[in-house]
Design an enzyme around this catalytic site. Structure first.
Site, mmCIF file in Angstrom:
data_model
loop_
_atom_site.group_PDB
_atom_site.id
_atom_site.type_symbol
_atom_site.label_atom_id
_atom_site.label_comp_id
_atom_site.label_asym_id
_atom_site.label_seq_id
_atom_site.Cartn_x
_atom_site.Cartn_y
_atom_site.Cartn_z
ATOM 1 N N GLU D 68 0.809 -1.220 0.000
ATOM 2 C CA GLU D 68 0.000 0.000 0.000
ATOM 3 C C GLU D 68 0.835 1.259 0.000
ATOM 4 O O GLU D 68 0.522 2.231 -0.700
ATOM 5 C CB GLU D 68 -0.964 0.011 1.190
ATOM 6 N N HIS D 137 -11.160 -3.974 9.191
ATOM 7 C CA HIS D 137 -11.727 -3.887 7.838
ATOM 8 C C HIS D 137 -13.040 -3.111 7.824
ATOM 9 O O HIS D 137 -13.859 -3.321 6.931
ATOM 10 C CB HIS D 137 -12.007 -5.293 7.286
#
Ligand SMILES: Cc1ncc(C[n+]2csc(CCOP(=O)(O)OP(=O)(O)O)c2C)c(N)n1
Ligand SMILES: Cc1ncc(C[n+]2csc(CCOP(=O)(O)OP(=O)(O)O)c2C)c(N)n1
Ligand SMILES: [Mg+2]
Ligand SMILES: [Mg+2]
Lengths: 338, 336, 338, 336
Positions: D68, D137
């Site tokens: 990322e 999440h």
């Protein structure tokens, strides 16, 4: 713990290193993992499980083989695909299912679910929803062991996909510089979600990266229980002896999709079928049968026994109470905030 | 604890006070380790760890590689398994590299595991502008971490609190984030000797007043106090509250003051939008103290821009005493 | 651009590859960097410069040698220790000093200072205050070049300390997988601030890590202009030919402290003295003199000339206007926010 | 633009609308590239990119490694040099890994370089709870990015806006961060065909009302509208404002409404403390609309805890319609 149950060097390592009891226990755990995940899949289909989950069916030899020489004092850090590690580290299956069902009796009291399952008593510091998240944490656990002189070793499980995270690099570098008792076990199942190693990773084998951290790196057939055990046991022994970290790469395969939402567009049926031929459980059973450690009938009985255990575990989870809604914000802090 | 009352208090700088706290911790608890970049022989970028490595060795005062994410993660793993790490970021800006371990791991592990673990981790963040180090070395990002349940976030403004809050953080079983202002490192104050703690979650009234409440954080406490002196000469009595802890916030101290004064000015260095003062304001505006408000709640925060290099611009983009004075005078208008 | 000015293969590479004019230009730039930084140091002492700065005195061959085969269309990403890169990439010295003095005529209009100096017109995408920050940005610039088919190459400068950041790992991996036209130039000056390679890094040479990214990795004497040029030119040519990234490690040394606040507690005076013996500028001058490209007198004249340039640049900066306080929040957005 | 008036509007899901925007962009601008994990043949974790890779190939729809920070940095570098990347985070939570590139680089480059560059970068963040994916999440961290000058931050609540804001983001020379709510991906709405933009920085009044103002973001807009229907039946007319852009905030639309209703309820899914509603509240409390307030400003935000896995707990920790109703009724008391 490896003992030298048999010193015939023509035998596969595991048969030399482990007693009959240990080996049967290992096969049993592999069955348990398989049945556990099939049970979870089935429960999911029936709507008993919320969210998603990541099944490791096909990877059982890696989880069980890697943990063979650990005691409960040793630690592991696990991943989003962590059910196998949890079982390998002696978790209670009822509490695992209870967690999946979101129950108060679950390992995380229903707060964590599949992606956070942990069993701290047994040394499992937890699955992790963040790919690569466990890598530096494992190094921290190893630092504690070294500083406090506990003699404990940490196994850090991670996937082939995780090896492209910066955390991988930083963690392996520090573990090496500080010579910490940690073993990095990469479960290379060829894909990070849909992305193959070839498309994501600039080396063929993850173990090829060990040289960048001046640590031993070895790639083994991760569906071969004995091969996994041989490689990881050596790395654990090295760590325990204060010689520092190692990287072991278990080549394996997940039979199921990445998660419940995978439409399987990135690999072929043939590839899956081919890997199903290399079923690690069947291979372990064959190993034990061919060396007269178990008969086929005993293998069958073992399998049936584990099925019953799973049914009992599911029943326990089903009967367990859900957390109280009023407790939704408990456990944020150790002493609850005013 | 009030330093004035304590016979053994000595004048120390903020940096020295922090070092003394770490020294006490290292001395008394073998689980304590310091980790960070160049905290050993270099003594830390701001000389906060100083010579501690010579006293405790490199096993207890560990220079990490330049690996903020990994380093923070090692600290999390160490805290989880029995050590008591104090992790220093060289500049708070570099926390941006470690947010995953701070927020996704340290802050949430206890909850995600249903209470099975705690993460007794202390992190230190040298923060703020004023050093000419420009946009990537001058931020005040405490609001990010104060937005995260599972963390506690403090901002000491005095040497006494810098030491007391660090010792309190070490006794806290949960992760405590300490934002230290770089410009304060050399500021001096009386600091009690030995072990004591400053409670996390308690604001301090630094100056009593009746005409308006100024809630300030970190270095802004001193600017607010300076402004309050001038205001007093003009007949405006400002109550100056040093928030000290951003999470959990000491609602009662702030609300009691606002109920008394009816006017609130929040002064903080972080970017105004969604900075700490936004929460102070919103917390008051939704409380029963709302009914006591005689005027809009005013916020003075950092300008909506990165911190510039040029020193005049740099000063212009964070609150200064004259701006506080103007805001306070406008706010107090009608009151006196 | 390397041409084959001379094909005698006994000559050092640079003398074969570059014209007299190029070589004298290179020495001139090395002097300019040295004098620039001495000028900056002096200005700092006089209080004309705010904040801190990181001098690269002693590393001039790395900056200038690495950029020899680049054109203005090629990009570089630089570091906190980036003055040399900036000069090597043809920056205007007046605008550089103006930036240090916080003036509106500076490269960043006084908003950035030493740690953010950039010269986008000349392809310098900027110094970076974040160690490792430029690594993925360089890969992005190379991606643009490949997608848009510009033929440009990007050189990514970074330090030995930066190589332990996760960004290093992620950037090199992606550059390799996507075969991008980027050259990673590590300026290994033995320390990241106070921390030596030995204490921070699990390999001896940073280039040893190239294998983890299946790219060529080479370590050269970074104080030898010709050696740097030879290694980097080859890597640039490879990138330009579409063959992907390379890693070049220039072994060098900074004579000054890490920054203005360094008390130099982590290295010995002897070590510094030893490296000062290997002065890259003196070595470059000797190379040119010994091959009759310049006389000692001409070297002296060149040096004097650059000193004058620096004085002029400082004068320009001094006379330049400061930014307007009202403009403090300009340039946050391209179209100013309502 | 109002979808109702547009003849060529079709019913599309929010995910389809986003895909259509990306399709138009890829088709019309060769500089546009999509980057992200598993956005190619997998179609994206939430099937937002879908089949675009088949139409545009892997050079335009690029699967990144699981990196990322690096991936975001590549996008920054690409944007800086001439591409127009649309970078998808698989879950907004993973932005924690890339904060350095988003905040220290993308947001600040233009300013640090004195205007010499701009960074036309679009990032997409699937956000929010409700999927049973637990604490790592399910976060809503838009407040972090909205705290950062240099970024623009939007939160579309409808398919029409999801498309229009993405197309607007692509025309914007500066970095635009789009927080998409995962639970909305399958929600349907009328979406104009072809190219159009929804202005960044403009809120939308989704329902006019006189008794109280509800400022909501993302999925909470729908919950607020549902609550408003029930309230209307009780004689309480709520004005529901969809904030749409968090930075820069549309102050005027909010203030005009509060001046009219005198009551403000902020509803957002992010953690209450220092979430978006803190800024909305503080912005109103410091404005001239303060004088029009008849009651404290109420915030309904996420509970002060990570998002739990158990579905009942998961629902309990973010605002739901009954909670909005209770808060609105209490707030409107006295008004009607
Ligand atoms: C930081 C982060 N990025 C992305 C994801 C989404 N994600 C979950 S698992 C996964 C693939 C991981 O691949 P690998 O490490 O090989 O493990 P495997 O799933 O194959 O066991 C991805 C991309 C995540 N959870 N965390
Ligand atoms: C992410 C980050 N961490 C730490 C720092 C503080 N810092 C600035 S330069 C530096 C040392 C960098 O070492 P190296 O990469 O070898 O470059 P050198 O200074 O030797 O040229 C450090 C730790 C920083 N600026 N950014
Ligand atoms: Mg994998
Ligand atoms: Mg260095």
């Amino acid at each position: 713990m490896p003992d030298t149950a048999n010193s015939d060097t023509n035998l596969p390592y595991a048969l030399r290193a482990y007693s009959r009891e240990d080996l049967v226990g290992a096969l049993r755990k592999m069955f348990l993992i398989r049945k556990f995940e099939e049970g979870a899949e089935d429960s999911y289909t029936r709507g008993l499980i919320h969210g998603t989950m990541h099944l490791s069916i096909g990877q059982e030899a890696s989880a069980v083989g890697s943990c063979m020489s650990l005691t409960d004092a040793d630690k592991i850090t696990s991943t989003h695909r962590g059910h196998g590690h949890c079982v390998a580290k002696n978790a209670d299956l009822g509490r695992m299912f209870a967690e999946f069902f979101g129950k108060e009796t679950g390992y995380c009291r229903g707060r964590g679910g599949s992606m956070h399952i942990a069993d701290v008593e047994k040394g499992n510091l937890g699955a992790n929803g963040i790919v690569g998240g466990g890598l530096p944490i494992a190094v921290g656990a190893a630092l504690t062991a070294k500083r406090l002189g506990t003699g404990a070793v940490t196994i850090c499980f991670f996937g082939d996909g995780a090896n492209n995270e910066g955390a991988f690099h930083e963690a392996l570098n520090m573990a090496s510089v500080w010579k910490l008792p940690v073993v990095f076990v990469c479960e290379n199942n060829k894909y990070g979600m849909s992305t193959s190693i070839e498309r994501s990773t600039s080396v063929k084998n993850i173990a090829d990266r060990a040289v960048a951290y001046s640590m031993p790196g070895v790639t083994v057939d991760g569906n071969d229980f004995s091969a996994v055990t041989e490689a990881v046991d050596a790395a654990v022994a090295r760590a325990r002896a204060g010689e520092g970290p190692s990287l072991v790469e278990n080549l394996t395969y997940r039979w199921r999709g990445h998660s419940k939402s995978d439409r399987n567009r990135y690999r072929t049926k043939e590839e899956i079928a081919e890997w199903m031929e290399r079923d690690p459980i069947r291979r372990m059973a064959d190993l034990l049968v061919s060396h007269d450690i178990l008969s086929e009938a005993e293998v069958g009985a073992l399998e049936a026994e584990t099925e019953q255990e799973i049914r009992d575990a599911i029943a326990f989870a089903n009967q367990s109470p859900a957390p109280l809604i009023e407790d939704a914000t408990r456990f944020v802090y150790t002493e609850e905030m005013a | 604890m009030n330093a004035m009352d304590t016979p053994e208090a000595r004048e120390l700088s903020y940096a020295e006070a922090i070092r003394e706290a770490m020294d006490i911790a290292l001395e008394s608890d073998p689980r304590v380790v310091l980790m960070g970049e160049d905290i050993g022989v270099y003594g830390g970028a701001f000389q906060v760890t100083g010579d501690l490595v010579h006293k405790y060795g490199t096993d207890r005062v560990m220079d990490t590689p330049i690996s903020e994410l990994g380093g923070a993660g090692v600290a999390v793993g160490a805290a989880l398994t029995g050590l008591r790490p104090i992790f220093e970021f060289q500049f708070s800006d570099f926390a941006a590299l470690a947010m995953e371990q701070i927020v996704n791991q340290a802050a949430k592990l206890r909850y995600m595991l249903g209470g099975a673990v705690s993460v007794p981790l202390v992190m230190r963040f040298p923060a703020g502008s004023g050093t000419g180090a420009a946009a990537q070395h001058s931020q005040s990002i405490e609001a990010w971490l104060a937005h995260v349940p599972g963390l506690k976030v403090v901002q000491p403004s005095t040497p006494e609190d810098a030491k007391g809050l660090l010792l309190a953080a070490l006794e806290d079983p949960d992760p405590v984030m300490i934002f230290e202002h770089k410009i304060l490192y050399k500021s001096k104050g009386l600091v009690p000797a030995g072990h004591y703690t400053t409670p996390i979650g308690k604001a301090a009234i630094r100056r009593a007043g009746t005409d308006l409440t100024i809630v300030a954080t970190s270095i802004m406490v001193h600017k607010a106090l300076a402004a309050a002196e001038t205001l007093a000469a003009e007949g405006i009595e400002a109550e100056v509250i040093d928030l000290r802890t951003v999470r959990p916030m000491d609602r009662e101290t702030v609300l009691a003051s606002v109920r008394k004064t009816g006017r609130l000015l929040c002064v903080y260095e972080g970017v105004k939008t969604l900075g700490v003062g936004a929460e102070v304001s919103a917390m008051v505006a939704e409380s029963d103290a709302f009914d006591f408000l005689d005027a809009p709640i005013v916020r003075l925060g950092g300008a909506e821009c990165p911190i510039p290099y040029n020193p005049d611009l740099e000063k212009a983009v964070v609150p200064q005493v004259p701006g506080i004075l103007d805001a306070a005078r406008a706010l107090a208008k009608g009151r006196i």
